[in-house]
Every structure is written in structure tokens, then in C-alpha cells.
Motif scaffolding. Structure first.
Motif, PDB file in Angstrom:
ATOM      1  N   GLU A 118       0.815  -1.225   0.000  1.00  0.00           N
ATOM      2  CA  GLU A 118       0.000   0.000   0.000  1.00  0.00           C
ATOM      3  C   GLU A 118       0.848   1.275   0.000  1.00  0.00           C
ATOM      4  OE1 GLU A 118      -1.859   3.483   1.623  1.00  0.00           O
ATOM      5  OE2 GLU A 118      -0.585   2.178   2.852  1.00  0.00           O
ATOM      6  N   PRO A 119       1.941   1.392   0.773  1.00  0.00           N
ATOM      7  CA  PRO A 119       2.736   2.624   0.711  1.00  0.00           C
ATOM      8  C   PRO A 119       3.336   2.871  -0.674  1.00  0.00           C
ATOM      9  CG  PRO A 119       3.259   1.395   2.706  1.00  0.00           C
ATOM     10  CD  PRO A 119       2.420   0.497   1.862  1.00  0.00           C
ATOM     11  N   THR A 120       3.721   1.818  -1.378  1.00  0.00           N
ATOM     12  CA  THR A 120       4.263   1.981  -2.728  1.00  0.00           C
ATOM     13  C   THR A 120       3.171   2.462  -3.681  1.00  0.00           C
ATOM     14  OG1 THR A 120       5.888   0.232  -2.337  1.00  0.00           O
ATOM     15  CG2 THR A 120       5.436   0.809  -4.630  1.00  0.00           C
ATOM     16  N   VAL A 121       1.972   1.893  -3.565  1.00  0.00           N
ATOM     17  CA  VAL A 121       0.860   2.321  -4.417  1.00  0.00           C
ATOM     18  C   VAL A 121       0.493   3.772  -4.117  1.00  0.00           C
ATOM     19  CG1 VAL A 121      -1.523   1.870  -5.109  1.00  0.00           C
ATOM     20  CG2 VAL A 121      -0.002  -0.039  -4.558  1.00  0.00           C
ATOM     21  N   ARG A 122       0.509   4.143  -2.862  1.00  0.00           N
ATOM     22  CA  ARG A 122       0.202   5.528  -2.498  1.00  0.00           C
ATOM     23  C   ARG A 122       1.225   6.481  -3.116  1.00  0.00           C
ATOM     24  NH1 ARG A 122      -2.574   8.003   1.939  1.00  0.00           N
ATOM     25  NH2 ARG A 122      -3.058   5.915   2.687  1.00  0.00           N
ATOM     26  N   ALA A 123       2.509   6.119  -3.056  1.00  0.00           N
ATOM     27  CA  ALA A 123       3.547   6.957  -3.656  1.00  0.00           C
ATOM     28  C   ALA A 123       3.334   7.096  -5.164  1.00  0.00           C
ATOM     29  CB  ALA A 123       4.927   6.370  -3.358  1.00  0.00           C
ATOM     30  N   ARG A 270       4.498  16.915  -1.160  1.00  0.00           N
ATOM     31  CA  ARG A 270       4.592  16.494  -2.555  1.00  0.00           C
ATOM     32  C   ARG A 270       5.086  15.056  -2.639  1.00  0.00           C
ATOM     33  NH1 ARG A 270       3.671  20.556  -6.036  1.00  0.00           N
ATOM     34  NH2 ARG A 270       3.940  22.687  -5.314  1.00  0.00           N
ATOM     35  N   ALA A 271       5.071  14.516  -3.861  1.00  0.00           N
ATOM     36  CA  ALA A 271       5.409  13.104  -4.046  1.00  0.00           C
ATOM     37  C   ALA A 271       6.793  12.764  -3.513  1.00  0.00           C
ATOM     38  CB  ALA A 271       5.306  12.749  -5.527  1.00  0.00           C
ATOM     39  N   ASP A 272       7.722  13.711  -3.559  1.00  0.00           N
ATOM     40  CA  ASP A 272       9.082  13.439  -3.083  1.00  0.00           C
ATOM     41  C   ASP A 272       9.081  12.895  -1.657  1.00  0.00           C
ATOM     42  OD1 ASP A 272      10.144  14.259  -5.459  1.00  0.00           O
ATOM     43  OD2 ASP A 272      10.676  16.261  -4.784  1.00  0.00           O
ATOM     44  N   ALA A 273       8.123  13.334  -0.854  1.00  0.00           N
ATOM     45  CA  ALA A 273       8.076  12.882   0.534  1.00  0.00           C
ATOM     46  C   ALA A 273       7.724  11.400   0.634  1.00  0.00           C
ATOM     47  CB  ALA A 273       7.046  13.710   1.310  1.00  0.00           C
ATOM     48  N   PHE A 274       7.148  10.833  -0.436  1.00  0.00           N
ATOM     49  CA  PHE A 274       6.740   9.427  -0.422  1.00  0.00           C
ATOM     50  C   PHE A 274       7.707   8.540  -1.204  1.00  0.00           C
ATOM     51  CE2 PHE A 274       3.004  11.924   0.345  1.00  0.00           C
ATOM     52  CZ  PHE A 274       2.269  11.205   1.267  1.00  0.00           C
ATOM     53  N   LEU A 275       8.702   9.156  -1.835  1.00  0.00           N
ATOM     54  CA  LEU A 275       9.568   8.414  -2.745  1.00  0.00           C
ATOM     55  C   LEU A 275      11.002   8.308  -2.231  1.00  0.00           C
ATOM     56  CD1 LEU A 275       8.245   9.995  -6.055  1.00  0.00           C
ATOM     57  CD2 LEU A 275       7.853   7.645  -5.272  1.00  0.00           C
ATOM     58  N   GLY A 276      11.165   8.349  -0.927  1.00  0.00           N
ATOM     59  CA  GLY A 276      12.495   8.245  -0.353  1.00  0.00           C
ATOM     60  C   GLY A 276      12.988   6.810  -0.337  1.00  0.00           C
ATOM     61  N   PRO A 277      14.133   6.573   0.297  1.00  0.00           N
ATOM     62  CA  PRO A 277      14.685   5.214   0.385  1.00  0.00           C
ATOM     63  C   PRO A 277      13.655   4.242   0.948  1.00  0.00           C
ATOM     64  CG  PRO A 277      16.275   6.826   1.183  1.00  0.00           C
ATOM     65  CD  PRO A 277      14.992   7.571   0.960  1.00  0.00           C
TER      66      PRO A 277
END
Length: 324
Positions: A118-123, A270-277
Motif C-alpha cells: 500500500e505505501p508503494t501504491v500511495r507513492a 509532494r510526491a518526493d516525501a513518499f519516494l524516499g529510500p
């Protein structure tokens, strides 16, 4: 677990424009999943440029295909991968984008062994929605969003296959059976021949997120993760008037309701906050790294042995995805 070999060569393809094919890009996509373009990883004669090269699928009007590719050159946004080079007039149609190590979304699910967390889909949802907002601000509809159009890279997704709906069939002609189009991602009004509009992209976004979360584009409501159930179901409304606006999708997914000076959202949301390591599952991240290394090695081998076999068939070096 075994993973698909995406190194199947483009049989009979030696040269596309100034580029030599290294391997097919979509060979690992499940056979039942439509891909709006034939895509290849290719390199320039001097070996300095590696590109993701696209050609139209059979049945697509080459003029419309090239018109959409030309329009994509002007797309803005962080998560779009537009064409940067087009076939010359009189050449068979093709266009090229810079090569980015990435997996088509259907291949990412295969490598992972099933639906994404789910976190990957949300990102994915936030990044894609943000880019569609930018695109719609340019008075353009993507008109081609589907699982195969989304490439999953280490730093975030990329949108490709711009204009696939318009390229496949002109407005006014039913598109349900049009070549290359994913029927599960095709907005009903566009399937009936209607002009692509922004709310059609919202439907296609919902179908793509449903695929990422469940493995198919038209799941039962109960199959969706609870955190995504409401938003995806509303995106998939057959009536465009009942679909949410993209900004509302972003607000709901990020929990932010404070616009910035540009009418968007404050940078932390923004999306960057969800696309970290760690935003990608480990197997997918490893497969992307392996693809990059394999493409580099394949290019080196082709440069060292440039001649093609005497039977006229190319022998691109295989490029496969392996999990570790």
C-alpha cells in the motif's frame, strides 16, 4: 523466485533510425496485458547514447502516432518521460526517450510476486496525480495512462505512452477493440469514441492504481486496500461527473489541505516525501539495478562485435531482471 527474462531480442530488427536495438523493453510484460507501443532499448552507433525507443503497434495510424510523440516533447512535470527525438519525414515511425533504468509496472508486479504494498501504491498515486495536474494545466490530457504506460524507476514513476488513445483511433470511432489499448484502463466515454478529457485520465489513474494494488484493473471494491478503497472506487465511476478532481485525490492521499502560493501543495506533502529510500520493495529495486548493469554490459559486447549474423537476424545481448 523466478523472474521474467526481458532480454528476448527483437527478432529481425537490426536498426531503427540511427539506433541499434539492444533488447526489447516489454518482453517481461504478461501476454494478456496490452502495451500501447513497441518499446526497445537501443544505442547510437558511437555507443554514447542509450535510448528507450518506441514504434507503433500494428493497426495504429503512423501519422497520429508521430503527432502524439511530437506533442509529448513539450510536456512538463517531474514524472513524465517525453520523446526527445523523432523519425525524420519519410522514415518508418519511431521516437526515442532517454533510457532510464526502470520496469514497466506489470513487470514490477511480476518481480515482486504479486500486488505492490500500500505505501508503494500511495507513492505512485501521488506522483502520477501531480504530473497529471501539470499536464492538464497545459491544456493536455494524457489519453494513454494504463499499467504498461507507467515505468517504475528507483526515484519514482515515469509516464509514457502519451496520446495512445488518440493515436489508436480518431474521435467518433469506438475504441473498445482498438490496437494496444488496455480495455480495463480505457474510460467508458473514450471507449465509445469520445474526445479524451482530463476526467478520463482520472478514470485511467484509478484503473492503474487498482492494478498496482490488486493485479488487475477492475477489482471488486473489497479487494482494494482500505486506505485506497474510496479514492480508487470514485476514480472508476463510469460517470465522469462523479470522479474526483486530481487535487482532491492528492489532498486525500497526503492528508494535506493547505495550498501553496501556486495553488498546489506545500513541499513536504509532494510526491518526493513518499519516494524516499525504501519506497520500492527490495526485489524491484534489485531488478532495476540489474537491468542497468545488463544494458551497459550488452552495449559493450555489441560495440566489440558490431557485425550481425549472416542470416540477417540480430543478436542483441540478453537483458534480464533478477531478484536478489
Amino acid at each position: 523466485m523466478p523472474v521474467p527474462d526481458t532480454g528476448t531480442s527483437a527478432r529481425g530488427t537490426r536498426q531503427i533510425g540511427p539506433y541499434t536495438v539492444v533488447t526489447r523493453f516489454d518482453a517481461g510484460v504478461p501476454a494478456q496485458t496490452p502495451v500501447p507501443e513497441h518499446r526497445f532499448i537501443a544505442r547510437s552507433a558511437d555507443g554514447d547514447r542509450t535510448v528507450l525507443l518506441s514504434r507503433p503497434v500494428a493497426g495504429v495510424d503512423p501519422r497520429r502516432f508521430m503527432t502524439e510523440a511530437d506533442t509529448s516533447r513539450y510536456l512538463l512535470g517531474s514524472w513524465v518521460l517525453p520523446a526527445v527525438e523523432l523519425a525524420a519525414p519519410g522514415e518508418p515511425p519511431w521516437h526515442a526517450r532517454p533510457y532510464l533504468p526502470a520496469l514497466p509496472l506489470p513487470v514490477a508486479l511480476t518481480v515482486h510476486g504479486g500486488p505492490l504494498p500500500e505505501p508503494t501504491v500511495r507513492a505512485l498515486a501521488v506522483a502520477l496525480a501531480e504530473n497529471l495536474v501539470v499536464m492538464h494545466g497545459q491544456n493536455l490530457a494524457h489519453a494513454g495512462l494504463c499499467p504498461s504506460a507507467v515505468l517504475v524507476a528507483a526515484d519514482g514513476p515515469r509516464l509514457t505512452c502519451f496520446g495512445a488513445v488518440r493515436a489508436a483511433t480518431p474521435d467518433g470511432v469506438a475504441r473498445q477493440e482498438a490496437p494496444g489499448l488496455d480495455p480495463g484502463s480505457l474510460p467508458p466515454e473514450q471507449g465509445a469514441g469520445g474526445q479524451p478529457r482530463p476526467l478520463g485520465d482520472v478514470y485511467a489513474l484509478g484503473a492503474t492504481l487498482a492494478y498496482a494494488a490488486t493485479g488487475h484493473t477492475m477489482p471488486e471494491r473489497e479487494e482494494l486496500p482500505p486506505a485506497l478503497r474510496s479514492i480508487v472506487t470514485r476514480c472508476l465511476s463510469r460517470d465522469p461527473a462523479h470522479r474526483p478532481q486530481l487535487l482532491d485525490i492528492i489532498k486525500e492521499l497526503t492528508g494535506c489541505h493547505q495550498p501553496d502560493a501556486l495553488g498546489g501543495f506545500a513541499p513536504p506533502t509532494r510526491a518526493d516525501a513518499f519516494l524516499g529510500p525504501g519506497w520500492l520493495p527490495a526485489r524491484i529495486a534489485a531488478a532495476i539495478v540489474h537491468q542497468s548493469a545488463s544494458v551497459l554490459a550488452a552495449e559493450t559486447r555489441v560495440r566489440e562485435k558490431p557485425a550481425w549474423p549472416s542470416d540477417g537476424a540480430p543478436s542483441p545481448a540478453p537483458v534480464s531482471h533478477h531478484s536478489h
